[in-house]
Design an enzyme around this catalytic site. Structure first.
Site, PDB file in Angstrom:
ATOM      1  N   CYS A 113      70.740  46.327 -25.506  1.00 44.14           N
ATOM      2  CA  CYS A 113      69.421  45.866 -25.975  1.00 44.14           C
ATOM      3  C   CYS A 113      68.287  46.787 -25.530  1.00 44.14           C
ATOM      4  CB  CYS A 113      69.153  44.451 -25.472  1.00 44.14           C
ATOM      5  SG  CYS A 113      70.398  43.284 -26.023  1.00 44.14           S
ATOM      6  N   HIS A 259      61.853  42.805 -26.735  1.00 44.26           N
ATOM      7  CA  HIS A 259      63.187  42.708 -27.332  1.00 44.26           C
ATOM      8  C   HIS A 259      63.441  41.258 -27.724  1.00 44.26           C
ATOM      9  CE1 HIS A 259      67.387  42.585 -27.981  1.00 44.26           C
ATOM     10  NE2 HIS A 259      67.632  41.929 -26.857  1.00 44.26           N
ATOM     11  N   ASN A 289      69.336  38.162 -32.524  1.00 41.07           N
ATOM     12  CA  ASN A 289      69.260  39.315 -31.614  1.00 41.07           C
ATOM     13  C   ASN A 289      70.002  40.496 -32.250  1.00 41.07           C
ATOM     14  OD1 ASN A 289      69.506  41.191 -29.574  1.00 41.07           O
ATOM     15  ND2 ASN A 289      70.215  39.743 -28.008  1.00 41.07           N
TER      16      ASN A 289
HETATM   17  O1  UT7 Z   1      69.869  40.702 -24.727  1.00 38.73           O
HETATM   18  C1  UT7 Z   1      70.551  39.855 -23.883  1.00 38.73           C
HETATM   19  C2  UT7 Z   1      71.349  38.898 -24.726  1.00 38.73           C
HETATM   20  N1  UT7 Z   1      71.600  37.605 -24.214  1.00 38.73           N
HETATM   21  C3  UT7 Z   1      70.655  36.739 -23.808  1.00 38.73           C
HETATM   22  O2  UT7 Z   1      69.489  36.997 -23.734  1.00 38.73           O
HETATM   23  C4  UT7 Z   1      71.127  35.353 -23.479  1.00 38.73           C
HETATM   24  C5  UT7 Z   1      70.327  34.680 -22.418  1.00 38.73           C
HETATM   25  N2  UT7 Z   1      70.783  33.306 -22.253  1.00 38.73           N
HETATM   26  C6  UT7 Z   1      70.478  32.339 -23.154  1.00 38.73           C
HETATM   27  O3  UT7 Z   1      69.753  32.585 -24.108  1.00 38.73           O
HETATM   28  C7  UT7 Z   1      71.011  30.954 -22.898  1.00 38.73           C
HETATM   29  O4  UT7 Z   1      71.760  30.944 -21.703  1.00 38.73           O
HETATM   30  C8  UT7 Z   1      71.899  30.434 -24.075  1.00 38.73           C
HETATM   31  C9  UT7 Z   1      71.009  30.108 -25.247  1.00 38.73           C
HETATM   32  C10 UT7 Z   1      72.926  31.457 -24.474  1.00 38.73           C
HETATM   33  C11 UT7 Z   1      72.639  29.167 -23.655  1.00 38.73           C
HETATM   34  O5  UT7 Z   1      71.723  28.180 -23.207  1.00 38.73           O
HETATM   35  P1  UT7 Z   1      72.014  27.350 -21.878  1.00 38.73           P
HETATM   36  O6  UT7 Z   1      70.952  26.354 -21.751  1.00 38.73           O
HETATM   37  O7  UT7 Z   1      72.176  28.347 -20.761  1.00 38.73           O
HETATM   38  O8  UT7 Z   1      73.354  26.609 -22.229  1.00 38.73           O
HETATM   39  P2  UT7 Z   1      74.756  26.622 -21.473  1.00 38.73           P
HETATM   40  O9  UT7 Z   1      75.449  27.934 -21.693  1.00 38.73           O
HETATM   41  O10 UT7 Z   1      74.557  26.166 -20.062  1.00 38.73           O
HETATM   42  O11 UT7 Z   1      75.499  25.513 -22.235  1.00 38.73           O
HETATM   43  C12 UT7 Z   1      75.049  24.159 -22.252  1.00 38.73           C
HETATM   44  C13 UT7 Z   1      76.008  23.345 -23.117  1.00 38.73           C
HETATM   45  C14 UT7 Z   1      77.464  23.569 -22.737  1.00 38.73           C
HETATM   46  O12 UT7 Z   1      78.144  22.340 -22.915  1.00 38.73           O
HETATM   47  P3  UT7 Z   1      78.492  21.427 -21.643  1.00 38.73           P
HETATM   48  O13 UT7 Z   1      79.348  22.270 -20.753  1.00 38.73           O
HETATM   49  O14 UT7 Z   1      77.168  21.079 -21.036  1.00 38.73           O
HETATM   50  O15 UT7 Z   1      79.217  20.263 -22.253  1.00 38.73           O
HETATM   51  C15 UT7 Z   1      77.966  24.547 -23.779  1.00 38.73           C
HETATM   52  O16 UT7 Z   1      79.338  24.436 -24.023  1.00 38.73           O
HETATM   53  O17 UT7 Z   1      75.891  23.749 -24.476  1.00 38.73           O
HETATM   54  C16 UT7 Z   1      77.181  24.116 -24.988  1.00 38.73           C
HETATM   55  N3  UT7 Z   1      77.013  25.173 -25.968  1.00 38.73           N
HETATM   56  C17 UT7 Z   1      76.724  24.935 -27.260  1.00 38.73           C
HETATM   57  N4  UT7 Z   1      76.576  23.786 -27.934  1.00 38.73           N
HETATM   58  C18 UT7 Z   1      76.284  23.877 -29.256  1.00 38.73           C
HETATM   59  C19 UT7 Z   1      77.053  26.526 -25.769  1.00 38.73           C
HETATM   60  N5  UT7 Z   1      76.832  27.153 -26.945  1.00 38.73           N
HETATM   61  C20 UT7 Z   1      76.623  26.191 -27.869  1.00 38.73           C
HETATM   62  C21 UT7 Z   1      76.324  26.221 -29.239  1.00 38.73           C
HETATM   63  N6  UT7 Z   1      76.156  25.066 -29.887  1.00 38.73           N
HETATM   64  N7  UT7 Z   1      76.174  27.394 -29.926  1.00 38.73           N
END
Ligand code: UT7
Length: 332
Positions: A113, A259, A289
């Protein structure tokens, strides 16, 4: 010593619009989850025949036209991507061929990125030393062909989109249109928190059925850790650039182009350093992204909307896998 400036900018995104509802048909996710956490409403995926090089070529042609130069005036191509069209050679040579250019050097870089900011720092240094006069810098990515489109990959897959952005970097003729600074950084201590492990020359064989069964040929990410690093490093990179340029207050900056990884990250960064909404631009809602392509695509849109005008003081800032981060201050 010469100084550099952006002479022209172009963009091209993949032709297939994929909405959050479309993804919900492939995996267990929902528009509400994706939109609430990331701001993303849709992204673009390539259609058959579209590649990183084909999108990059279209973006490059627009940048060349806007720069008012001939393709043959270009004396170096820098191509930033984490998703090259082929394992080797790098993708820049295919763009060179598409543009009908001969024998000019082609340099492929990674840096995910932050690839576009790294590319700007290289282009700026080459212009300063006089080695090159007109550099075509491209950020281009095709994520969609390498994403896990099942529920197992939903945390990563919903984030990424395909597209390309390009700029022509040439010599500045006055201080009102000039790249002022670039600052680039990396920290490999947590390289594995966002990576794709297979196929890789570190493994023999480079890919195996066992690795694929464990889905290790798809990107994996510790989203929470990446988020935390992003909201720490991006403000640091902005402050570093401000200090280097003697910019005492963020109020002096006309536009911040971050970004496009997550709207929530960008809103948090803007709040932390006191950037009001009218002085920043985001378009992750439409494109997701696009890693190395996101800054030129976002900047292109801000210029089209009249949010960036000639002479404006602009800050570009990025954070990504590696981990890598950096900023660029310029007078557009
Ligand atoms: O350039 C760098 C690129 N990457 C980034 O910038 C990513 C930075 N991080 C983020 O943007 C966030 O961490 C995410 C948007 C990716 C995820 O958000 P989060 O609040 O950190 O969610 P999480 O990973 O802690 O997941 C929460 C819940 C989980 O379920 P449980 O374990 O609480 O039952 C996941 O399994 O959400 C679930 N989950 C989803 N649910 C529906 C994860 N992905 C999805 C999805 N749809 N796509």
């Amino acid at each position: 010593m010469h100084r550099s400036r952006i002479l022209g900018i172009g963009m091209n995104v993949a032709s297939r619009v994929v909405t959050n509802d479309d993804l919900a048909k492939m995996m267990e996710t929902s528009h509400e989850w994706i939109h609430e956490r990331t701001g993303i409403e849709q992204r673009r995926w390539v259609a058959p025949g579209e590649t990183g090089a084909s999108m990059a070529t279209k973006a490059a042609k627009e940048a060349i036209e806007r720069a008012g130069i001939a393709p043959t005036d270009i004396d170096l191509i820098i191509y930033a991507t984490l998703s090259p069209d082929f394992n080797f050679p790098g993708t820049a040579v295919f763009v060179q061929r598409n543009l009908g250019l001969k024998e000019i050097p082609c340099l492929d870089i990674r840096q995910q990125c932050t690839g576009f900011i790294y590319g700007l720092s290289i282009a700026d240094a080459y212009i300063r030393t006089g080695n090159f006069k007109n550099i075509l810098l491209i950020g281009s990515e095709v994520h969609s062909t390498g994403l896990d489109k099942t529920t197992a990959g939903r945390d990563v897959t919903v984030l990424f989109g395909d597209g390309a952005g390009a700029v022509i970097i040439g010599r500045a003729t006055d201080d009102q249109h000039m790249i002022l600074s670039t600052h680039i950084h990396a920290d490999g201590s947590e390289a594995e928190i966002l990576w794709t492990e297979y196929p890789a020359s570190a493994h023999d064989p480079r890919i195996s059925e066992a690795a694929m069964a464990e889905r290790k040929h798809y990107p994996s990410m510790n989203g929470k850790k990446v988020f935390k690093h992003a909201v720490t490093r991006m403000p640091q990179a902005i402050m570093e650039g401000m200090q280097a340029n003697g910019i005492k207050s963020i109020a002096e900056v006309d536009m911040v182009i971050p970004h496009q990884a997550n709207l929530r990250i960008n809103q948090m960064v803007a709040q932390m350093i006191g950037v009001p909404p009218e002085k920043t631009h985001n378009n992750i809602m439409k494109y997701g992204n696009t890693t190395a392509a996101s800054i030129p695509i976002c900047m292109h849109e801000a210029i089209e909307l009249g949010k960036i005008k000639p002479g404006n003081l602009v800050c570009l800032v990025a954070f990504g896998a590696g981990l890598t981060w950096g900023s660029c201050f310029l007078r557009y």
